[in-house]
Design an enzyme around this catalytic site. Structure first.
Site, PDB file in Angstrom:
ATOM      1  N   GLY A 175      60.687  31.662  37.604  1.00  0.00           N
ATOM      2  CA  GLY A 175      60.966  33.094  37.458  1.00  0.00           C
ATOM      3  C   GLY A 175      62.014  33.592  38.433  1.00  0.00           C
ATOM      4  O   GLY A 175      63.109  33.030  38.532  1.00  0.00           O
ATOM      5  N   GLY A 195      64.623  29.384  38.342  1.00  0.00           N
ATOM      6  CA  GLY A 195      64.398  28.471  37.222  1.00  0.00           C
ATOM      7  C   GLY A 195      63.069  28.766  36.545  1.00  0.00           C
ATOM      8  O   GLY A 195      62.720  29.924  36.283  1.00  0.00           O
ATOM      9  N   ALA A 196      62.293  27.706  36.311  1.00  0.00           N
ATOM     10  CA  ALA A 196      61.014  27.866  35.600  1.00  0.00           C
ATOM     11  C   ALA A 196      60.026  28.722  36.385  1.00  0.00           C
ATOM     12  O   ALA A 196      59.015  29.166  35.833  1.00  0.00           O
ATOM     13  CB  ALA A 196      60.415  26.495  35.334  1.00  0.00           C
ATOM     14  N   SER A 254      67.257  33.859  41.171  1.00  0.00           N
ATOM     15  CA  SER A 254      66.633  33.195  40.023  1.00  0.00           C
ATOM     16  C   SER A 254      66.066  31.862  40.486  1.00  0.00           C
ATOM     17  O   SER A 254      66.694  31.131  41.259  1.00  0.00           O
ATOM     18  CB  SER A 254      67.645  33.023  38.885  1.00  0.00           C
ATOM     19  OG  SER A 254      68.811  32.377  39.341  1.00  0.00           O
ATOM     20  N   GLY A 262      70.499  31.709  33.564  1.00  0.00           N
ATOM     21  CA  GLY A 262      70.851  32.695  34.597  1.00  0.00           C
ATOM     22  C   GLY A 262      71.682  33.832  34.011  1.00  0.00           C
ATOM     23  O   GLY A 262      71.559  34.988  34.435  1.00  0.00           O
ATOM     24  N   ASP A 263      72.507  33.510  33.025  1.00  0.00           N
ATOM     25  CA  ASP A 263      73.357  34.544  32.404  1.00  0.00           C
ATOM     26  C   ASP A 263      72.497  35.528  31.603  1.00  0.00           C
ATOM     27  O   ASP A 263      72.739  36.741  31.630  1.00  0.00           O
ATOM     28  CB  ASP A 263      74.396  33.894  31.480  1.00  0.00           C
ATOM     29  CG  ASP A 263      75.215  32.842  32.202  1.00  0.00           C
ATOM     30  OD1 ASP A 263      75.403  32.986  33.419  1.00  0.00           O
ATOM     31  OD2 ASP A 263      75.642  31.872  31.554  1.00  0.00           O
TER      32      ASP A 263
END
Ligand SMILES: O=P(O)(O)OC[C@H]1O[C@](O)(CO)[C@@H](O)[C@H]1O
Length: 343
Positions: free
Chosen positions: A258, A255-256, A253, A284-285
């Site tokens: 993708g 973050g912003a 992951s 993330g969950d």
């Protein structure tokens, strides 16, 4: 006479060894030298696996929350799970379950409107307690329960998420993933540090680190801190390394930005159409919940990744971890790009 195929087992078992009471303070700009007035407080059962279960349940899927809970905080966690209608099978421990604190600062210039003072974006700081010390007997009790659930059948996937309380060996997620696999159940691992390093040995279907966790897992154990973030190439090579070590697929992951996924069917990048502002705690969950759905449904990888990335963005738009903003999800999903990446 034709008989219809048996229904697919649909329950996703989420494991949260370090359950928490998640407290979120929503504040104005934080003054680290002064008194801060809290605008609103949210208190709810948390820990990464609980958040994954909340998102899955919100999307209409059966879940079972497993983990270790103790003391008055553990009691509060149990009560909140029950109030939320989330089925739980929690192993009691003598130690006290932890509290985590997210301070979500709404930024400056709030409410100034268009043309008003320049806004500083919302920021969130997390303070996660270490959790209880768990004994070998307590852990054995948990393992027995986990094994019994797998033996009973009906579990479509297991999600192993979050930090582990003290007393739990670093290879425990690998051991749980191996057990699940022996029962024909795929596992997703979202871990950090030594637990992440060990995870591929259990041959989980998916390992989901973020870029910082990947950097720590790749760094030599004696020097886990590196200067600066990983380059896109290093992220790709790191994900490939975890896959070569035994993970079926690795989804990082970003973050912003993708996610990047190295899978048996190819390597893809899922990119969000625009930056979603808000509280990234739990994004993330939600992304892991999307991956679990894809795994259970056997969806093609690009579709799984698009949905996972869009769910992550929808979680940023929701005020607390474990929730998604459905409107944002609906808006972002068709616009999320999934592009093949040359290895
Ligand atoms: O287990 P940890 O890595 O400490 O993470 C737990 C925390 O992370 C969150 O799940 C957000 O991902 C919070 O709900 C909080 O409980």
């Amino acid at each position: 006479m034709t008989s219809s195929p048996p229904a697919r087992p649909a329950t996703v078992l989420t494991v949260t060894l370090n359950l928490a009471l998640d407290v979120t303070y929503v504040t104005g700009e934080v003054d680290w030298d002064g008194v801060n007035r809290v605008r609103s407080v949210h208190r709810r059962a948390g820990g990464k696996g609980v958040n994954v279960a909340r998102v899955l349940a919100a999307l209409g899927h059966d879940v079972l929350v497993a983990g270790l809970a103790g003391g008055p905080t553990g009691h509060a966690v149990r009560a909140d799970l029950a109030a939320a209608g989330l089925p739980a099978a929690l192993t009691p421990v003598d130690g006290e379950s932890r509290t985590t604190l997210a301070v979500s600062d709404l930024g400056s210039g709030l409410g100034s409107g268009p043309g008003g003072a320049a806004r500083r974006p919302q920021r969130t700081a997390l303070f996660n307690e270490p959790g209880p010390v768990v004994s070998a007997e307590e852990l054995g009790g948990f393992l027995d329960g986990f094994e019994a659930r797998l033996r009973a059948g009906g579990i479509a996937a297991v999600v192993l998420s979050g930090s582990m309380p003290r007393g739990v060996p670093a290879d425990f997620y690998a051991a749980l993933a191996r057990r699940a696999r022996e029962h024909g159940v795929p596992a997703i691992v979202d871990a950090d540090g030594e637990a992440l390093r060990h995870a591929p040995a259990g041959r989980p279907a998916i390992v989901k680190p973020n870029a910082e966790e990947l950097a720590r897992a790749l760094a030599p154990a004696e020097a886990p801190h590196r200067a600066g973030p990983l380059t896109p190439r290093e992220v790709l090579h790191g994900a490939e390394a975890l896959r070569e070590a035994g993970a079926g697929a690795v989804v990082v992951s970003l973050g912003a930005d993708g996610l990047l996924a190295v899978t048996p069917g190819g390597t893809w990048r899922a990119a969000l159409p625009y930056r979603v502002e808000g509280n990234p705690t739990g994004a993330g969950d939600a992304l892991v919940a999307g991956l679990a759905l894809g795994l259970v449904e056997g969806a093609p990888w690009p579709d799984r990744l698009r949905r996972a990335a869009a769910l992550g963005a929808a979680a940023v738009a929701a005020p607390v971890a474990g929730e998604i903003d459905r409107e944002v999800f609906r808006a972002v999903l068709p616009e999320t790009r999934v592009d093949a990446v040359d290895p």
